[in-house]
Design a protein around this motif. Sequence first.
Motif, PDB file in Angstrom:
ATOM      1  N   ILE A   4     -41.060 -20.725   3.763  1.00 40.55           N
ATOM      2  CA  ILE A   4     -41.085 -19.479   2.891  1.00 40.55           C
ATOM      3  C   ILE A   4     -41.951 -19.526   1.462  1.00 40.55           C
ATOM      4  CG2 ILE A   4     -39.901 -17.773   1.576  1.00 40.55           C
ATOM      5  CD1 ILE A   4     -37.528 -17.931   3.612  1.00 40.55           C
ATOM      6  N   PRO A   5     -41.977 -20.423   0.751  1.00 40.19           N
ATOM      7  CA  PRO A   5     -41.021 -21.490   0.676  1.00 40.19           C
ATOM      8  C   PRO A   5     -39.818 -21.090  -0.633  1.00 40.19           C
ATOM      9  CG  PRO A   5     -42.876 -22.095  -0.589  1.00 40.19           C
ATOM     10  CD  PRO A   5     -43.164 -20.697  -0.128  1.00 40.19           C
ATOM     11  N   MET A   6     -38.636 -21.493  -0.190  1.00 38.48           N
ATOM     12  CA  MET A   6     -37.591 -21.121  -1.000  1.00 38.48           C
ATOM     13  C   MET A   6     -37.131 -22.258  -2.043  1.00 38.48           C
ATOM     14  SD  MET A   6     -34.034 -20.158   0.033  1.00 38.48           S
ATOM     15  CE  MET A   6     -34.014 -18.514   0.715  1.00 38.48           C
ATOM     16  N   TRP A   7     -36.882 -22.049  -3.195  1.00 43.94           N
ATOM     17  CA  TRP A   7     -36.320 -23.114  -4.039  1.00 43.94           C
ATOM     18  C   TRP A   7     -35.113 -23.913  -3.347  1.00 43.94           C
ATOM     19  CZ3 TRP A   7     -31.815 -24.493  -6.442  1.00 43.94           C
ATOM     20  CH2 TRP A   7     -31.962 -25.216  -7.384  1.00 43.94           C
ATOM     21  N   PRO A   8     -35.028 -25.142  -3.264  1.00 45.99           N
ATOM     22  CA  PRO A   8     -35.936 -26.229  -4.132  1.00 45.99           C
ATOM     23  C   PRO A   8     -36.899 -26.691  -3.249  1.00 45.99           C
ATOM     24  CG  PRO A   8     -33.777 -26.988  -3.561  1.00 45.99           C
ATOM     25  CD  PRO A   8     -33.843 -25.755  -3.039  1.00 45.99           C
ATOM     26  N   PHE A   9     -37.382 -26.141  -1.984  1.00 42.34           N
ATOM     27  CA  PHE A   9     -38.024 -26.613  -1.110  1.00 42.34           C
ATOM     28  C   PHE A   9     -39.749 -26.133  -1.259  1.00 42.34           C
ATOM     29  CE2 PHE A   9     -33.913 -25.350   0.722  1.00 42.34           C
ATOM     30  CZ  PHE A   9     -33.455 -26.520   1.044  1.00 42.34           C
ATOM     31  N   HIS A  10     -39.842 -25.827  -2.282  1.00 41.30           N
ATOM     32  CA  HIS A  10     -41.192 -24.995  -2.764  1.00 41.30           C
ATOM     33  C   HIS A  10     -42.316 -25.950  -3.220  1.00 41.30           C
ATOM     34  CE1 HIS A  10     -39.305 -25.358  -6.515  1.00 41.30           C
ATOM     35  NE2 HIS A  10     -40.520 -25.217  -7.129  1.00 41.30           N
ATOM     36  N   THR A  11     -42.114 -27.249  -3.525  1.00 44.06           N
ATOM     37  CA  THR A  11     -42.797 -27.965  -4.123  1.00 44.06           C
ATOM     38  C   THR A  11     -44.271 -28.352  -3.875  1.00 44.06           C
ATOM     39  OG1 THR A  11     -41.732 -29.939  -3.538  1.00 44.06           O
ATOM     40  CG2 THR A  11     -41.116 -29.177  -5.796  1.00 44.06           C
ATOM     41  N   TRP A  12     -44.371 -28.197  -2.403  1.00 48.11           N
ATOM     42  CA  TRP A  12     -45.660 -28.454  -1.755  1.00 48.11           C
ATOM     43  C   TRP A  12     -46.507 -27.297  -2.043  1.00 48.11           C
ATOM     44  CZ3 TRP A  12     -47.349 -25.011   1.895  1.00 48.11           C
ATOM     45  CH2 TRP A  12     -46.236 -23.837   2.447  1.00 48.11           C
ATOM     46  N   LEU A  13     -46.139 -26.070  -2.185  1.00 51.00           N
ATOM     47  CA  LEU A  13     -46.906 -24.941  -2.091  1.00 51.00           C
ATOM     48  C   LEU A  13     -48.008 -24.902  -3.221  1.00 51.00           C
ATOM     49  CD1 LEU A  13     -47.747 -22.187  -0.873  1.00 51.00           C
ATOM     50  CD2 LEU A  13     -46.253 -21.011  -2.522  1.00 51.00           C
ATOM     51  N   PRO A  14     -47.640 -25.283  -4.626  1.00 48.54           N
ATOM     52  CA  PRO A  14     -48.603 -25.257  -5.743  1.00 48.54           C
ATOM     53  C   PRO A  14     -49.671 -26.301  -5.359  1.00 48.54           C
ATOM     54  CG  PRO A  14     -46.440 -25.131  -6.598  1.00 48.54           C
ATOM     55  CD  PRO A  14     -46.269 -25.162  -5.150  1.00 48.54           C
ATOM     56  N   ASP A  15     -49.427 -27.603  -4.949  1.00 49.66           N
ATOM     57  CA  ASP A  15     -50.508 -28.491  -4.791  1.00 49.66           C
ATOM     58  C   ASP A  15     -51.423 -28.071  -3.367  1.00 49.66           C
ATOM     59  OD1 ASP A  15     -49.653 -30.574  -6.692  1.00 49.66           O
ATOM     60  OD2 ASP A  15     -48.029 -30.781  -5.302  1.00 49.66           O
ATOM     61  N   ALA A  16     -50.647 -27.498  -2.799  1.00 50.84           N
ATOM     62  CA  ALA A  16     -51.714 -26.991  -1.533  1.00 50.84           C
ATOM     63  C   ALA A  16     -52.638 -25.925  -1.825  1.00 50.84           C
ATOM     64  CB  ALA A  16     -50.683 -26.555  -0.411  1.00 50.84           C
ATOM     65  N   HIS A  17     -51.939 -24.758  -2.643  1.00 53.28           N
ATOM     66  CA  HIS A  17     -53.078 -23.728  -3.144  1.00 53.28           C
ATOM     67  C   HIS A  17     -54.071 -24.489  -3.971  1.00 53.28           C
ATOM     68  CE1 HIS A  17     -51.581 -20.114  -1.276  1.00 53.28           C
ATOM     69  NE2 HIS A  17     -50.412 -20.140  -1.719  1.00 53.28           N
ATOM     70  N   VAL A  18     -53.716 -25.107  -4.971  1.00 51.28           N
ATOM     71  CA  VAL A  18     -54.823 -25.496  -5.831  1.00 51.28           C
ATOM     72  C   VAL A  18     -55.816 -26.425  -5.249  1.00 51.28           C
ATOM     73  CG1 VAL A  18     -55.005 -27.286  -7.771  1.00 51.28           C
ATOM     74  CG2 VAL A  18     -52.893 -25.578  -7.808  1.00 51.28           C
ATOM     75  N   GLU A  19     -55.624 -27.288  -4.201  1.00 50.61           N
ATOM     76  CA  GLU A  19     -56.570 -27.887  -3.488  1.00 50.61           C
ATOM     77  C   GLU A  19     -57.122 -27.382  -2.567  1.00 50.61           C
ATOM     78  OE1 GLU A  19     -57.362 -30.812  -4.791  1.00 50.61           O
ATOM     79  OE2 GLU A  19     -55.751 -30.594  -6.589  1.00 50.61           O
ATOM     80  N   ALA A  20     -56.881 -26.236  -1.747  1.00 48.45           N
ATOM     81  CA  ALA A  20     -57.265 -25.629  -0.502  1.00 48.45           C
ATOM     82  C   ALA A  20     -58.341 -24.743  -0.928  1.00 48.45           C
ATOM     83  CB  ALA A  20     -56.094 -24.577  -0.035  1.00 48.45           C
ATOM     84  N   PRO A  21     -59.473 -24.731  -0.197  1.00 47.08           N
ATOM     85  CA  PRO A  21     -60.785 -23.903  -0.494  1.00 47.08           C
ATOM     86  C   PRO A  21     -59.992 -22.250  -0.557  1.00 47.08           C
ATOM     87  CG  PRO A  21     -60.773 -24.621   1.770  1.00 47.08           C
ATOM     88  CD  PRO A  21     -59.622 -25.361   1.110  1.00 47.08           C
ATOM     89  N   THR A  22     -60.938 -21.426  -0.907  1.00 49.30           N
ATOM     90  CA  THR A  22     -60.342 -20.162  -1.188  1.00 49.30           C
ATOM     91  C   THR A  22     -59.834 -19.464   0.071  1.00 49.30           C
ATOM     92  OG1 THR A  22     -61.989 -19.712  -2.871  1.00 49.30           O
ATOM     93  CG2 THR A  22     -60.930 -17.677  -1.946  1.00 49.30           C
TER      94      THR A  22
END
Length: 484
Positions: A225-243
């Motif tokens: 989804i990700p739902m707290w507290p399983f969300h921590t992968w998302l910010p890193d993925a978005h920051v590093e992913a190409p647009t």
Amino acid sequence: MTNIPVLSLLIFFPLIGALVILFVNKNDQFYDNKVKEIGLWTSLIVFFLSLIVLYSFNSTDSQFQFIESYKLIDDLNIYYYLGIDGISLSFILLTTFLIPICIIISWNKIKKNVSYFVASFLLIECFLIGVFSSLDLFIFYIFFEGSLIPLFLIIGIWGGSNRVYASYKFFLFTIFGSLIMLLGILTLYFYTGTSNFTQLLKFDIPFILQVWLFLSFFASFAIKIPMWPFHTWLPDAHVEAPTAGSVILAGVLLKLGGYGLIRYSIPLFPLATDFFAPTIYILSLISIIYISLVALAQKNIKKLIAYSSVAHMGFVTIGIFSRNLEGLHGSVFQMISHGLISAALFLSAGLLIDKFNTKNINNFGGLFKQMPVFSIFFMIYCLGAISFPGTTGFISEFLVLIGAFKINFLIAFIASFGIILSACYILHLFKNVCFGTNNFKQVSDLNTREIIIFFIFIFFIIFLGIYPNSLITLYELSANKLIV
């Protein structure tokens, strides 16, 4: 169209396009352009096919349509079983709409391994349409897991400086949850003797077994989804992913969890759904309030939008587990709305990062003078993100809150503060980007191609915000039959 395997055509045509790309002569001096043209035309044809399916779809029938069923393994009673309802079709349209845009916005940005980049997006399209079309749990699982691989490659190969860490974190989080779901699928299969979704609905599963099966499916869907507290992968993925990677991740891949809850968890495990609903409400409220506060503290533009996605998806889970018409309609509408708005915001962020070579919000400023056209588009996207009336965000969160009020006033009251907080961090973002001054050299505004893409997002965000029934009537009957 009843005799044409249209769903299989939608699923595998992108795969054929990806294979064709891999066989293009690499020594051709126009190799990169040919690859991109093949990818774009393939995705546009798939989008056109999805529009034909929409035209042929009977929205007055709540049953699954365009059924395809072929036995794969006789002894194990496993079928290649496809079919869609209004909910499925909504997400297929969102997918086929975003994939061509991802290819277009990457046209001049990706310089290395172009063929693999374009092929990866076509593979994502193949797997995503497969997820939304599957009516057999094993087939669903194959497509569900398959979607991880191309995005893992997109982040890991074409991402930022910390791309390897982000891609492995994304992969390990999601594969862990999916393996737990696989155990649940196997348990359900051995208990009932079938993985056919329509047949599974006929079984009366004991409450205790429902609880364990619900948890196994929820482990995967909550991470997605990700739902707290399983969300921590998302910010890193978005920051590093190409647009383009961020656009498809936020636009569609985050919706797999919500779709899985609606398609499988609620109808198959209704007793467990009611049992766990209070816990889900608490996790959803934490996702909305706490993650909104985290977003407010962010300086990285992509991280802020990523945390915003987590917070807004909290409304989705509240709507789903409210188990009433308004909440469920709102949750589906919210996923489509968020798919458009978040994709547009990440598209905007990617453009700014490319022009100014920074992700720090405080380094931007004064763009209303330098880029007035971009600033107007960005303003409308931000209004959608804060649920401003006349945008899709308002319709979706309004419906969810109505559904929540019917269940518990306190839940709706607390969730309402999430809308206030979203206004705080989104307006903070908009102020820092478009107002004030900066020391950057003069940059060009949007070109014609970018204006067209930005306008397309604006059109759907406002059109669906003013005329929401154009979408709601598509999935209304399919959602209604989930309310028992």
